[in-house]
Design a protein around this motif. Structure first.
Motif, PDB file in Angstrom:
ATOM      1  N   GLU A   1      69.912 -48.642 -13.025  1.00 54.22           N
ATOM      2  CA  GLU A   1      69.727 -50.047 -13.398  1.00 54.22           C
ATOM      3  C   GLU A   1      68.759 -50.744 -12.447  1.00 54.22           C
ATOM      4  O   GLU A   1      67.841 -51.441 -12.868  1.00 54.22           O
ATOM      5  CB  GLU A   1      71.079 -50.763 -13.401  1.00 54.22           C
ATOM      6  N   ARG A   2      68.940 -50.521 -11.149  1.00 54.82           N
ATOM      7  CA  ARG A   2      68.092 -51.192 -10.162  1.00 54.82           C
ATOM      8  C   ARG A   2      66.664 -50.662 -10.190  1.00 54.82           C
ATOM      9  O   ARG A   2      65.707 -51.437 -10.130  1.00 54.82           O
ATOM     10  CB  ARG A   2      68.690 -51.045  -8.759  1.00 54.82           C
ATOM     11  N   ILE A   3      66.477 -49.347 -10.296  1.00 52.55           N
ATOM     12  CA  ILE A   3      65.107 -48.827 -10.314  1.00 52.55           C
ATOM     13  C   ILE A   3      64.396 -49.224 -11.604  1.00 52.55           C
ATOM     14  O   ILE A   3      63.190 -49.419 -11.619  1.00 52.55           O
ATOM     15  CB  ILE A   3      65.043 -47.306 -10.048  1.00 52.55           C
ATOM     16  N   HIS A   4      65.162 -49.400 -12.685  1.00 54.35           N
ATOM     17  CA  HIS A   4      64.596 -49.897 -13.946  1.00 54.35           C
ATOM     18  C   HIS A   4      64.041 -51.297 -13.728  1.00 54.35           C
ATOM     19  O   HIS A   4      62.920 -51.605 -14.145  1.00 54.35           O
ATOM     20  CB  HIS A   4      65.674 -49.886 -15.023  1.00 54.35           C
ATOM     21  N   GLU A   5      64.822 -52.157 -13.061  1.00 50.06           N
ATOM     22  CA  GLU A   5      64.368 -53.529 -12.765  1.00 50.06           C
ATOM     23  C   GLU A   5      63.087 -53.511 -11.934  1.00 50.06           C
ATOM     24  O   GLU A   5      62.140 -54.251 -12.207  1.00 50.06           O
ATOM     25  CB  GLU A   5      65.445 -54.297 -12.000  1.00 50.06           C
ATOM     26  N   ILE A   6      63.063 -52.674 -10.904  1.00 47.96           N
ATOM     27  CA  ILE A   6      61.896 -52.579 -10.022  1.00 47.96           C
ATOM     28  C   ILE A   6      60.690 -52.056 -10.791  1.00 47.96           C
ATOM     29  O   ILE A   6      59.576 -52.586 -10.670  1.00 47.96           O
ATOM     30  CB  ILE A   6      62.213 -51.668  -8.813  1.00 47.96           C
ATOM     31  N   ASN A   7      60.897 -51.035 -11.600  1.00 49.48           N
ATOM     32  CA  ASN A   7      59.821 -50.446 -12.395  1.00 49.48           C
ATOM     33  C   ASN A   7      59.232 -51.473 -13.365  1.00 49.48           C
ATOM     34  O   ASN A   7      58.018 -51.567 -13.524  1.00 49.48           O
ATOM     35  CB  ASN A   7      60.356 -49.225 -13.150  1.00 49.48           C
ATOM     36  N   ARG A   8      60.104 -52.250 -13.987  1.00 48.36           N
ATOM     37  CA  ARG A   8      59.656 -53.283 -14.926  1.00 48.36           C
ATOM     38  C   ARG A   8      58.897 -54.382 -14.188  1.00 48.36           C
ATOM     39  O   ARG A   8      57.821 -54.821 -14.617  1.00 48.36           O
ATOM     40  CB  ARG A   8      60.853 -53.854 -15.681  1.00 48.36           C
ATOM     41  N   GLU A   9      59.440 -54.822 -13.054  1.00 52.17           N
ATOM     42  CA  GLU A   9      58.843 -55.943 -12.328  1.00 52.17           C
ATOM     43  C   GLU A   9      57.507 -55.589 -11.677  1.00 52.17           C
ATOM     44  O   GLU A   9      56.564 -56.366 -11.728  1.00 52.17           O
ATOM     45  CB  GLU A   9      59.811 -56.428 -11.253  1.00 52.17           C
ATOM     46  N   TYR A  10      57.416 -54.427 -11.059  1.00 47.68           N
ATOM     47  CA  TYR A  10      56.221 -54.101 -10.281  1.00 47.68           C
ATOM     48  C   TYR A  10      55.229 -53.201 -10.990  1.00 47.68           C
ATOM     49  O   TYR A  10      54.055 -53.162 -10.617  1.00 47.68           O
ATOM     50  CB  TYR A  10      56.629 -53.450  -8.948  1.00 47.68           C
ATOM     51  N   ARG A  11      55.680 -52.451 -11.998  1.00 52.12           N
ATOM     52  CA  ARG A  11      54.787 -51.513 -12.670  1.00 52.12           C
ATOM     53  C   ARG A  11      54.645 -51.804 -14.161  1.00 52.12           C
ATOM     54  O   ARG A  11      53.915 -51.109 -14.860  1.00 52.12           O
ATOM     55  CB  ARG A  11      55.287 -50.074 -12.468  1.00 52.12           C
ATOM     56  N   ASN A  12      55.381 -52.816 -14.653  1.00 48.27           N
ATOM     57  CA  ASN A  12      55.366 -53.165 -16.077  1.00 48.27           C
ATOM     58  C   ASN A  12      55.753 -51.986 -16.963  1.00 48.27           C
ATOM     59  O   ASN A  12      55.218 -51.819 -18.060  1.00 48.27           O
ATOM     60  CB  ASN A  12      54.006 -53.724 -16.498  1.00 48.27           C
ATOM     61  N   VAL A  13      56.673 -51.157 -16.459  1.00 49.41           N
ATOM     62  CA  VAL A  13      57.186 -50.024 -17.220  1.00 49.41           C
ATOM     63  C   VAL A  13      58.675 -50.279 -17.432  1.00 49.41           C
ATOM     64  O   VAL A  13      59.443 -50.335 -16.481  1.00 49.41           O
ATOM     65  CB  VAL A  13      56.960 -48.686 -16.473  1.00 49.41           C
ATOM     66  N   ASP A  14      59.074 -50.433 -18.697  1.00 52.84           N
ATOM     67  CA  ASP A  14      60.435 -50.869 -19.025  1.00 52.84           C
ATOM     68  C   ASP A  14      61.384 -49.692 -19.231  1.00 52.84           C
ATOM     69  O   ASP A  14      61.891 -49.457 -20.327  1.00 52.84           O
ATOM     70  CB  ASP A  14      60.395 -51.761 -20.271  1.00 52.84           C
ATOM     71  N   ARG A  15      61.587 -48.928 -18.146  1.00 57.67           N
ATOM     72  CA  ARG A  15      62.542 -47.823 -18.164  1.00 57.67           C
ATOM     73  C   ARG A  15      62.821 -47.423 -16.721  1.00 57.67           C
ATOM     74  O   ARG A  15      62.019 -47.700 -15.822  1.00 57.67           O
ATOM     75  CB  ARG A  15      61.999 -46.626 -18.939  1.00 57.67           C
ATOM     76  N   PRO A  16      63.922 -46.728 -16.510  1.00 61.37           N
ATOM     77  CA  PRO A  16      64.161 -46.208 -15.160  1.00 61.37           C
ATOM     78  C   PRO A  16      63.185 -45.083 -14.850  1.00 61.37           C
ATOM     79  O   PRO A  16      62.581 -44.493 -15.754  1.00 61.37           O
ATOM     80  CB  PRO A  16      65.598 -45.695 -15.195  1.00 61.37           C
ATOM     81  N   THR A  17      63.029 -44.792 -13.582  1.00 61.90           N
ATOM     82  CA  THR A  17      62.197 -43.675 -13.141  1.00 61.90           C
ATOM     83  C   THR A  17      62.919 -43.009 -11.980  1.00 61.90           C
ATOM     84  O   THR A  17      64.004 -43.447 -11.591  1.00 61.90           O
ATOM     85  CB  THR A  17      60.783 -44.150 -12.748  1.00 61.90           C
ATOM     86  N   ASP A  18      62.355 -41.958 -11.434  1.00 64.91           N
ATOM     87  CA  ASP A  18      63.035 -41.253 -10.348  1.00 64.91           C
ATOM     88  C   ASP A  18      62.702 -41.798  -8.969  1.00 64.91           C
ATOM     89  O   ASP A  18      63.577 -41.977  -8.134  1.00 64.91           O
ATOM     90  CB  ASP A  18      62.766 -39.746 -10.418  1.00 64.91           C
ATOM     91  N   VAL A  19      61.434 -42.091  -8.707  1.00 63.71           N
ATOM     92  CA  VAL A  19      61.020 -42.554  -7.380  1.00 63.71           C
ATOM     93  C   VAL A  19      59.849 -43.520  -7.502  1.00 63.71           C
ATOM     94  O   VAL A  19      58.992 -43.347  -8.364  1.00 63.71           O
ATOM     95  CB  VAL A  19      60.646 -41.359  -6.459  1.00 63.71           C
ATOM     96  N   ILE A  20      59.857 -44.523  -6.654  1.00 67.05           N
ATOM     97  CA  ILE A  20      58.753 -45.478  -6.562  1.00 67.05           C
ATOM     98  C   ILE A  20      58.425 -45.643  -5.089  1.00 67.05           C
ATOM     99  O   ILE A  20      59.318 -45.798  -4.258  1.00 67.05           O
ATOM    100  CB  ILE A  20      59.120 -46.850  -7.168  1.00 67.05           C
ATOM    101  N   SER A  21      57.136 -45.614  -4.773  1.00 73.69           N
ATOM    102  CA  SER A  21      56.682 -45.836  -3.395  1.00 73.69           C
ATOM    103  C   SER A  21      55.892 -47.132  -3.328  1.00 73.69           C
ATOM    104  O   SER A  21      55.083 -47.413  -4.208  1.00 73.69           O
ATOM    105  CB  SER A  21      55.774 -44.687  -2.941  1.00 73.69           C
ATOM    106  N   PHE A  22      56.135 -47.888  -2.267  1.00 77.46           N
ATOM    107  CA  PHE A  22      55.409 -49.125  -2.019  1.00 77.46           C
ATOM    108  C   PHE A  22      54.723 -49.013  -0.665  1.00 77.46           C
ATOM    109  O   PHE A  22      55.389 -49.008   0.376  1.00 77.46           O
ATOM    110  CB  PHE A  22      56.349 -50.337  -1.993  1.00 77.46           C
ATOM    111  N   ALA A  23      53.402 -48.911  -0.666  1.00 77.63           N
ATOM    112  CA  ALA A  23      52.655 -48.848   0.588  1.00 77.63           C
ATOM    113  C   ALA A  23      52.584 -50.254   1.185  1.00 77.63           C
ATOM    114  O   ALA A  23      52.427 -51.239   0.466  1.00 77.63           O
ATOM    115  CB  ALA A  23      51.253 -48.309   0.337  1.00 77.63           C
TER     116      ALA A  23
END
Length: 164
Positions: free
Chosen positions: A49-71
């Motif tokens: 649920e949380r990674i889905h929110e992050i993915n939607r907010e920062y990458r405009n991708v409306d689904r969960p994913t496995d890993v996101i990196s923020f430099a």
């Protein structure tokens, strides 16, 4: 390497052993890339649920994913933050966010389990912070080789697991 670890999910238990293995994977990448002891990275475990929110907010991708990196931008010249005179010289790489639920599903799907999958995702995320990418095949081959080199250093290489 300085690793800031946080487990912000309660869907799955993450043992101290697994936390240690995750840090071993990050340190293997650090060693292979000659990162200094004062290089900092944050790693946060979340649920789908949380990674889905992050993915939607920062990458405009409306689904969960496995890993996101923020430099993170380590250049303080253009920053509003005060410079610390005679302070420590940290090198802030960034943050890695991993969905434990997705990692668990993928670990089962690939037949190597949660431990290897979470460590793999952490290694993958750190390599992104170091500038590696996999958008084109040539870059993907290089990144996969670096992932396996780090995992081999801690006995979690893909070659140790049976493929489905």
């Amino acid at each position: 390497m300085i690793i800031y670890y946080e487990n912000d999910q309660d869907k799955m238990e993450v043992s101290e052993y697994l936390e240690g293995r995750l840090k071993e994977g990050l340190n293997a990448v650090a060693k292979l890339h000659d990162l200094t002891d004062d290089t900092e990275v944050g790693i946060t475990l979340v649920d789908d649920e949380r990674i889905h929110e992050i993915n939607r907010e920062y990458r405009n991708v409306d689904r969960p994913t496995d890993v996101i990196s923020f430099a993170l931008d380590d250049d303080l010249e253009d920053s509003d933050e005060p410079e610390l005179i005679d302070g420590p010289e940290e090198h802030l790489l960034g943050d890695i966010i991993i969905s434990v639920e997705t990692a668990n599903r993928q670990g089962e799907e690939f037949g190597h389990g949660l431990e290897r999958e979470i460590v793999y995702l952490a290694v993958h995320g750190l390599l992104h912070l170091l500038g590696y990418d996999h958008m084109v095949e040539e870059d993907k081959v290089v990144m996969r080789a670096k992932e396996e080199e780090a995992l081999r250093a801690i006995n979690l290489s893909e070659e140790l697991f049976d493929k489905k």
